[in-house]
Design an enzyme around this catalytic site. Structure first.
Site, short mmCIF file in Angstrom:
data_model
loop_
_atom_site.label_atom_id
_atom_site.label_comp_id
_atom_site.label_asym_id
_atom_site.label_seq_id
_atom_site.Cartn_x
_atom_site.Cartn_y
_atom_site.Cartn_z
N GLU A 22 0.00 -9.57 -0.72
CA GLU A 22 -1.41 -9.95 -0.56
C GLU A 22 -2.14 -9.99 -1.90
O GLU A 22 -3.00 -10.84 -2.13
CB GLU A 22 -2.09 -8.98 0.41
CG GLU A 22 -1.58 -9.15 1.84
CD GLU A 22 -2.03 -8.06 2.78
OE1 GLU A 22 -1.82 -6.87 2.44
OE2 GLU A 22 -2.58 -8.37 3.85
N GLU A 39 4.73 -5.14 7.14
CA GLU A 39 3.91 -4.14 7.83
C GLU A 39 4.32 -3.94 9.28
O GLU A 39 4.25 -2.84 9.82
CB GLU A 39 2.42 -4.56 7.79
CG GLU A 39 1.76 -4.41 6.43
CD GLU A 39 1.86 -5.66 5.58
OE1 GLU A 39 2.77 -6.49 5.81
OE2 GLU A 39 1.05 -5.81 4.66
N GLY A 47 0.87 -5.21 0.85
CA GLY A 47 -0.29 -5.38 -0.03
C GLY A 47 0.09 -6.00 -1.37
O GLY A 47 -0.74 -6.65 -2.02
N ALA A 50 0.85 -1.19 0.00
CA ALA A 50 0.00 0.00 0.00
C ALA A 50 0.89 1.24 0.00
O ALA A 50 2.07 1.18 0.35
CB ALA A 50 -0.90 -0.01 1.22
#
Ligand code: DAK
Length: 257
Positions: free
Chosen positions: A111, A131, A108, A65
């Site tokens: 992911e 993260e 992300g 992200a």
């Protein structure tokens, strides 16, 4: 919204989304996620598209992200951010999706690759959920999908240390379907997508739904679900064609009916 943050390409029945924010290591900004989700939904509704490939560049699939956009987000904004809505929309895509990963797939980005149905990875690929180093935890499925594939202990290590995993380790762990050379990751992902695209499309979608159900249901409910999907596949013209082609010793001509 800038269209060029994700480049859309077509190779016959295979559609390719190329993440394209090189200056930000393909960080998943709201613009990028909106464009990617829009493309995937458009292709999912297009009967001519039989497989979708999501790819980055040689050095990075996606670095997660957009940290610059996240830093000043308040708790309330995090609770209501519309960007959270893109992930379930991508997950509900019925067309098979292949992640073509070269270089970093972090946070992300990891992911996003895990959300796809298969992963083809260059030997340079590095997967990880860093993260924890930022003071947060994965928010787009990393803890759940890694634990399901790797088992709790190994997922725990990656999530609470932020350690990265190379392509060979990810392959051995069952996350990656194929490891390729540094120069042919995209070509090999397209080859695999081409194989999927030649299979009967209705049966492929039913098969995708059935395999996904394995993660989401108890075994007996999953077996019942699989049985219903199998019966649906038996109602297609393509299965008559597939079985006839086998018996006639010829290649099948699947029409998606
Ligand atoms: N966000 C924003 N910018 C990034 C970025 C990122 N994730 N990653 C890299 N950049 C930017 C850098 O800031 C730098 O920008 P400038 O300084 O040029 O302005 C530029 O890209 C180049 O970065 P580097 O100089 O660091 O490049 P290197 O090649 O040396 O290193 C790297 C590449 C990927 C190893 C490194 O950039 C890196 O560690 N990046 C951060 C990786 C990371 O921590 N990712 C996790 C982010 S948090 C949710 C859904 C998803 C998420 C959360 C919630 N919901 C649905 C609720 C996901 C969260 C995350 O992914």
């Amino acid at each position: 919204m800038a269209d060029d943050v994700v480049l859309a390409e077509r190779d016959g029945a295979v559609a390719v989304a190329r993440l394209n924010r090189p200056d930000a290591r393909n960080a998943l900004s709201a613009d990028l996620m909106e464009r990617l989700t829009g493309l995937v939904e458009e292709w999912d509704a297009d009967g001519e598209v039989r497989c979708i490939v999501i790819a980055g560049g040689d050095e990075y699939f996606a670095a997660g992200a957009d940290i610059k956009a996240m830093r000043d987000r308040s708790f309330q904004e995090a609770m209501t951010t519309p960007t959270a809505g893109y992930w379930p929309r991508l997950w509900s895509c019925n067309t098979p999706m292949i992640a073509a990963v070269s270089g970093y797939a972090l946070g992300g980005g990891c992911e996003l690759a895990l959300l796809c149905d298969m992963i083809v990875a260059s030997e340079t690929a590095e997967f990880g959920q860093p993260e924890i180093r930022l003071g947060i935890i994965p928010g787009a499925g990393g803890t759940q999908r890694l634990a399901r594939v790797l088992g709790k202990q190994r997922a725990m290590e990656l999530v609470i240390t932020g350690r990265r995993m190379g392509a060979a380790e990810a392959h051995a762990a069952g996350i990656v379907n194929r490891v390729t050379g540094a120069d042919d990751w995209l070509e090999q992902a397209l080859d695999l997508a081409g194989v999927v695209a030649r299979r009967p499309p209705i049966a492929v979608r039913l098969a995708k739904q059935a395999v996904k159900a394995a993660d989401e249901t108890a075994l007996s409910a999953g077996l019942d679900h699989e049985r219903r999907l199998y019966e649906l596949a038996m109602a297609t013209e393509d299965r008559i064609e597939g079985m006839s082609a086998f018996i006639d010793k010829r290649q099948p001509d699947f029409r998606g009916r």
